[in-house]
Motif scaffolding. Structure first.
Motif, PDB file in Angstrom:
ATOM      1  N   VAL A   1       1.214  -1.033  -0.208  1.00  0.00           N
ATOM      2  CA  VAL A   1       0.037   0.312   0.180  1.00  0.00           C
ATOM      3  C   VAL A   1       0.655   1.264   0.264  1.00  0.00           C
ATOM      4  CG1 VAL A   1      -2.366   1.353   1.163  1.00  0.00           C
ATOM      5  CG2 VAL A   1      -1.879  -1.213   0.924  1.00  0.00           C
TER       6      VAL A   1
ATOM      7  N   HIS B   1       2.017   1.944  -3.612  1.00  0.00           N
ATOM      8  CA  HIS B   1       0.717   2.931  -4.363  1.00  0.00           C
ATOM      9  C   HIS B   1       1.097   4.364  -4.356  1.00  0.00           C
ATOM     10  CE1 HIS B   1      -2.733   3.978  -4.991  1.00  0.00           C
ATOM     11  NE2 HIS B   1      -2.581   3.323  -6.020  1.00  0.00           N
TER      12      HIS B   1
ATOM     13  N   ILE C   1      -5.908  -3.190  -4.809  1.00  0.00           N
ATOM     14  CA  ILE C   1      -5.142  -2.741  -3.727  1.00  0.00           C
ATOM     15  C   ILE C   1      -7.100  -3.272  -2.529  1.00  0.00           C
ATOM     16  CG2 ILE C   1      -4.380  -1.943  -1.922  1.00  0.00           C
ATOM     17  CD1 ILE C   1      -2.380  -0.714  -3.750  1.00  0.00           C
TER      18      ILE C   1
END
Lengths: 202, 131, 672
Positions: A141, A144, A192
């Motif tokens: 995460v 990203h 995700i």
């Protein structure tokens, strides 16, 4: 040694077009490499998903409504980015800056929410040093998020360039690449959202 | 002062207002659908997981088409080719890794040096798998 | 001693924190390493002295360091790669020497830790800096010319990639002086490479030098692929491209889709070591096998990345020196495609023995055997090209013949290793070591050395001395067999890899001594190559390539003069078939006067170097935990990119008139 057939025309205009074509394709190829980076991180996450080392699993750590809001914000920003590109093709510089401004703000909102979630987790003791699962979560995460940050920085730089030079070939080309990048990041987020948060909560 | 702004017709197509709105709307629906399925939680876990993955892939196609205009580029479709190859490699890496790691994890936990008859007896007994 | 020195110089705590983990303790000591440090220092000082004496600093900066001409960048890649080859071969020599004498009661001259750093450095240097460097160097030199283009797709990116490569080389060589290198083997498996078992900075040096160079490689992959797809000259459809270009395409596809896996995996290991994460740690929920899985998912494509362009070079050579068209063009293209795809589905064969079940091993074993089929197709097509050709046994052709023999042996042992049951016996033994050196030396090294010999005149305007080249070849060929056939035997006898000592009762020493002699013969071969270079330069006037086509070649690069002009082609060619230059040479059409047009070329720039410099600083900061430097270096990289993007003045025009003048001047020179 000369050739005997008619040579291709190398005008400035055709070279600009060729420039656009190859630069945008090159950027697309770069995005494909980014896909493979994320694929490696996804694979690692999938493998370490159960390696919580005795700690709470994703189920207990994530707030789905919170993540839904993040998702909707990012999706909207992808939409507004599209609107900005439509304005660009109409050569409406003011609208381009306006819609990218909105996209930027939505991106900031997304990032703040994400950072809030991260710091909340870290303060509760569930930081990335705790387990393989958490390391994988924060890295996937977080990567990203780093890409989002880069995109936001790119937006600022490009908007400044547009303000100074207008919507010329070079800035149009860069806008196209930025929008590809931004849409791509939303696509990664779909996965995700699904694989990290939704599957974790099932 | 500014250079001539040539209207580029890049191999990446560009869409219309309608296409962006459609893409946005569809993505919204697919996202909420997946969310509701999970929050509702009344179906078996495997069904939900399969469903949300399908929904994610659908949203991928929606966004590839409506936001990235992938199928609309002019020939030769290099962007599409690159994407397909990337998808292939992603598939191989992810699925391959999962297959390998599951296999390794099993062996590391349970060993992999039994004879076939011992192994099937073990699997039935220890893992309570019905024969 | 260090505490006193710190205080003496007034550093104290502040300085200690300012430099993270770096301190005087980091300086490496020892007689052997001192030798390396001294050589490094002397080399650097010698270069600086020479440049100063010849007053060539400005020339170096303007003509080479800031150049975005792929021909210049290619030469620089090759020079760096060859320098690193020297270091890698010295490492090899030390290992052979150690293994030849470290028997029974003798422990040789290298302690275990030092030996481990040497084999780690040897592998890392040879793969990442020698092989990749030679490959990217040759591609830079040849690809645009072969495609009838003036440059690669992204010249600035090309320069940046080269300098990132240099940054990686810099970091790795720095570890010789400061901090020491990893002692984990060239792929640094965890848990050994984790902080718990490698607490020093060696593994961090390994991570960051390869990570930075790897990003350079990835960017080059994108660059060359886009070049092939978008910048072929008119009439050159994909199926009319030279075979070297096809092989580069396959290789770059592999780079593009495999290197990101390396980037991700190295990052995860760095996160474990720097931020205490648990991806691959032995405890905390880490899974070390996932590292091995991912690193080989990159690692296997990597070896095909290296070999494909070598195959392409051999295809060019065999056609030129058999004076015959390459046999089976389409099947060669198919073979490249098959190898490219299959490269992605064989990686588990590098860890058959690490716990996967029968079905997994069987799948990957079968796939590995299948990949030998297209490889075989390429080999046979080369031989069929020779059949009924009129063969000239020039040095490049000798390398090709050496490749056929050597690579076949290695390939056969590869098919053996593909069988999991056999692999269980010889995994990580010297049999394996012999196999992969067989492929890399017999395939990659022979190919790139042949390529350098073949294309040397195109870049420098004169040929290399043939006789010395032949001596060099024979030394390599015989030296390789002497050095590695014993290793096959030792492997079957049970010798494991990476041993720094073994028992006398095993009876291995004789074979190790033979292997040691083999390395010395290879070193003699390298000596001949150095001599060849010097002699060729001294005698260049008598070896001038006056036509631009010294070998009677078939592809477009031979249609330009030698050395090729900075704009490659005054007028971009238009082709209508395979072996474009061959048809041009033998066509009966009248030569018309060329119509020149203005050409736009990219300007030289130091930005690529600056970006890489900041990347180097970032790596340095990450290795030594210099907390303030890391974000600054990152800002530096980003800043350079932003500044570059705002720059308007990145190109310049060569007018048609100027072109005409340059071309006429050359024609006059020719006539003289």
């Amino acid at each position: 040694m000369s050739n005997t057939a008619v040579q291709p025309v190398e005008t400035a205009q055709s070279m600009e077009h060729d420039n656009d074509s190859k630069t945008i394709f090159g950027f697309w190829v770069y995005l494909m490499t980014d896909c493979v980076v994320f694929a490696s991180l996804f694979a690692t996450f999938a493998v370490l998903r159960t390696s919580t080392f005795g700690d709470p699993s994703g189920n207990e750590l994530f707030s789905l409504p919170f993540v839904l809001v993040e998702t909707l914000i990012l999706l909207t920003s992808s939409f507004t980015c599209g609107l900005a590109m439509l304005a660009a093709h109409r050569k409406d510089q003011a609208k381009v800056i306006a819609w990218f401004g909105v996209t930027f703000l939505l991106g900031i909102a997304f990032l703040s929410l994400e950072l809030t979630e991260f710091s909340h987790l870290a303060h509760e003791g569930n930081s990335w040093t705790r387990s393989g699962f958490l390391s994988a979560f924060f890295t996937l995460v977080g990567t990203h998020g780093l890409h989002i940050t880069t995109g936001l920085l790119w937006m600022i730089v490009l908007l400044v360039q547009i303000a100074k030079r207008g919507l010329v070939t070079s800035t149009m080309r860069r806008l196209t690449m930025l929008s590809l990048f931004w849409h791509f990041l939303d696509i990664i987020w779909i996965f995700i959202f699904t694989i990290v948060y939704l599957v974790g909560a099932v | 002062m500014s250079k001539s702004s040539i209207d580029i017709k890049p191999e990446v197509g560009h869409g219309s207002f309608k296409s962006y709105v459609t893409g946005f709307g569809l993505s919204l629906v697919l996202t909420l659908l997946a969310y509701i399925l999970v929050v509702d939680g009344s179906r078996p876990a495997n069904t939900i997981i399969a469903a949300i993955i399908v929904l994610a892939v659908m949203q991928l196609f929606v966004q590839l088409y409506f936001f990235l205009h992938l199928a609309r580029e002019s020939k030769p479709r290099w962007n599409l080719t690159a994407l397909l190859f990337a998808a292939l490699v992603v598939g191989i890496v992810v699925i391959g890794s999962l297959w390998i790691m599951r296999n390794l994890n099993y062996s590391h936990q349970h060993g992999n040096d039994r004879s076939p008859s011992d192994a099937s007896r073990y699997i039935v007994e220890d893992e309570l798998i019905k024969n | 001693m260090n505490f006193a020195l710190d205080n003496l110089l007034g550093f104290g705590n502040l300085f200690g924190n300012l430099l993270g983990k770096l301190s005087f303790d980091a300086i490496q000591h020892g007689p052997v390493i001192a030798g390396a440090q001294v050589s490094l220092l002397l080399g650097a000082m010698g270069t600086v002295a020479l440049l100063t004496y010849l007053k060539r600093w400005k020339w170096l900066w303007n003509e080479w360091l800031t150049s975005v001409d792929p021909k210049k960048i290619g030469v620089m890649y090759i020079i760096v790669a060859l320098l690193m080859l020297v270091r890698g071969v010295v490492d090899a020599g030390m290992m052979r020497a150690q293994q030849a004498v470290s028997v029974g009661s003798s422990n040789g001259f290298l302690d275990a830790d030092h030996y481990q750093q040497i084999f780690t450095a040897h592998g890392s240097i040879m793969i990442f800096f020698v092989a990749m460097g030679l490959m990217f160097g040759l591609i830079n030199l040849v690809l645009p010319l072969q495609l009838g283009a003036r440059d690669v797709a992204f010249p600035f990116l090309n320069s940046t990639s080269f300098w990132l490569f240099v940054a990686g080389v810099g970091l790795m060589n720095m570890s010789l002086v400061l901090g020491g290198f990893a002692a984990t083997g060239w792929l640094a498996y965890p848990p050994l490479s984790e902080l718990q078992y490698s607490p020093g900075v060696g593994v961090d040096f390994w991570i960051w030098s390869i990570q930075i160079a790897g990003i350079g490689s990835l960017l080059s992959g994108i660059n060359f692929l886009v070049t092939i797809i978008k910048m072929r000259c008119k009439g050159m459809t994909l199926m009319r491209m030279p075979m070297f270009a096809w092989s580069v395409m396959g290789s770059m596809v592999l780079v593009i889709f495999a290197f990101p896996i390396l980037t991700a995996t190295l990052a995860l290991l760095a996160l474990d070591r720097t931020f205490g994460m648990h991806f691959f740690t032995a405890t905390g929920g880490g899974n070390p096998m996932m590292y091995i899985n991912l690193i080989w998912a990159w690692g296997h494509p990597e070896v095909y990345i290296l070999i494909l362009p070598a195959f392409g070079i051999f295809s060019e050579l065999v056609a030129t020196f058999s004076r015959k068209r390459l046999f089976g063009y389409s099947s060669m293209v198919w073979a490249i495609g098959a190898i490219t795809f299959l490269s992605y589905v064989v990686w588990l064969h590098h860890f058959f023995t690490m716990g996967a079940g029968g079905n997994v091993n069987a799948f990957f074993g079968v796939m590995t055997m299948v990949i030998s089929v297209p490889t075989g197709v390429k080999g046979f097509n080369g031989l069929f090209t020779m059949y009924r050709g009129r063969i000239r046994f020039t040095t490049p052709m000798m390398w090709f013949l050496g490749f056929v023999v050597t690579f076949t042996i290695g390939g056969v042992t590869g098919v053996m290793l593909a069988v999991p049951a056999i692999d269980f016996q010889v995994h990580n033994s010297l049999f394996l070591v012999a196999h992969f050196h067989n492929m890399i030396i017999g395939g990659v090294v022979y190919g790139y050395l042949a390529g350098i010999t073949y294309w040397f005149p195109k870049i420098f305007g004169f040929k290399l001395n043939e006789r010395l080249g032949r001596y060099a070849f024979w030394c390599w060929f015989i030296g390789f067999l002497l050095a590695f056939i014993p290793l096959y035997i030792l492997g079957i006898m049970g010798a494991t890899r990476r041993l720094d000592h073994y028992d006398a009762s095993l009876g291995w020493q004789g074979l190790f001594i033979v292997a040691g002699v083999g390395v010395m013969v290879i070193i003699a071969g390298i000596g001949f190559q150095v001599l060849q270079l010097i002699v060729s330069i001294v005698q260049r006037k008598s070896n001038l390539d006056t036509t631009g086509d010294p070998w009677n070649g078939r592809t477009l690069e031979w249609s330009t003069r030698s050395p090729a002009p900075f704009y490659n082609f005054a007028v971009l060619p238009v082709v209508s078939g395979h072996d474009a230059f061959w048809s041009i040479k033998h066509s009966r059409a009248k030569e018309t006067k060329p119509e020149y047009q203005d050409i736009v070329l990219p300007r030289n720039t130091p930005m690529g170097m600056f970006i890489a410099g900041f990347a180097f600083l970032f790596g340095f900061a990450a290795i030594w935990h210099i907390v303030w430097l890391a974000p600054l270096a990152l800002v530096g990289v980003i800043g350079c990119i932003v500044i570059r993007s705002a720059s308007d003045n990145t190109e310049y025009t060569v007018t048609a008139a100027k072109l005409a003048k340059l071309e006429t001047a050359y024609a006059k020179e020719q006539a003289a």
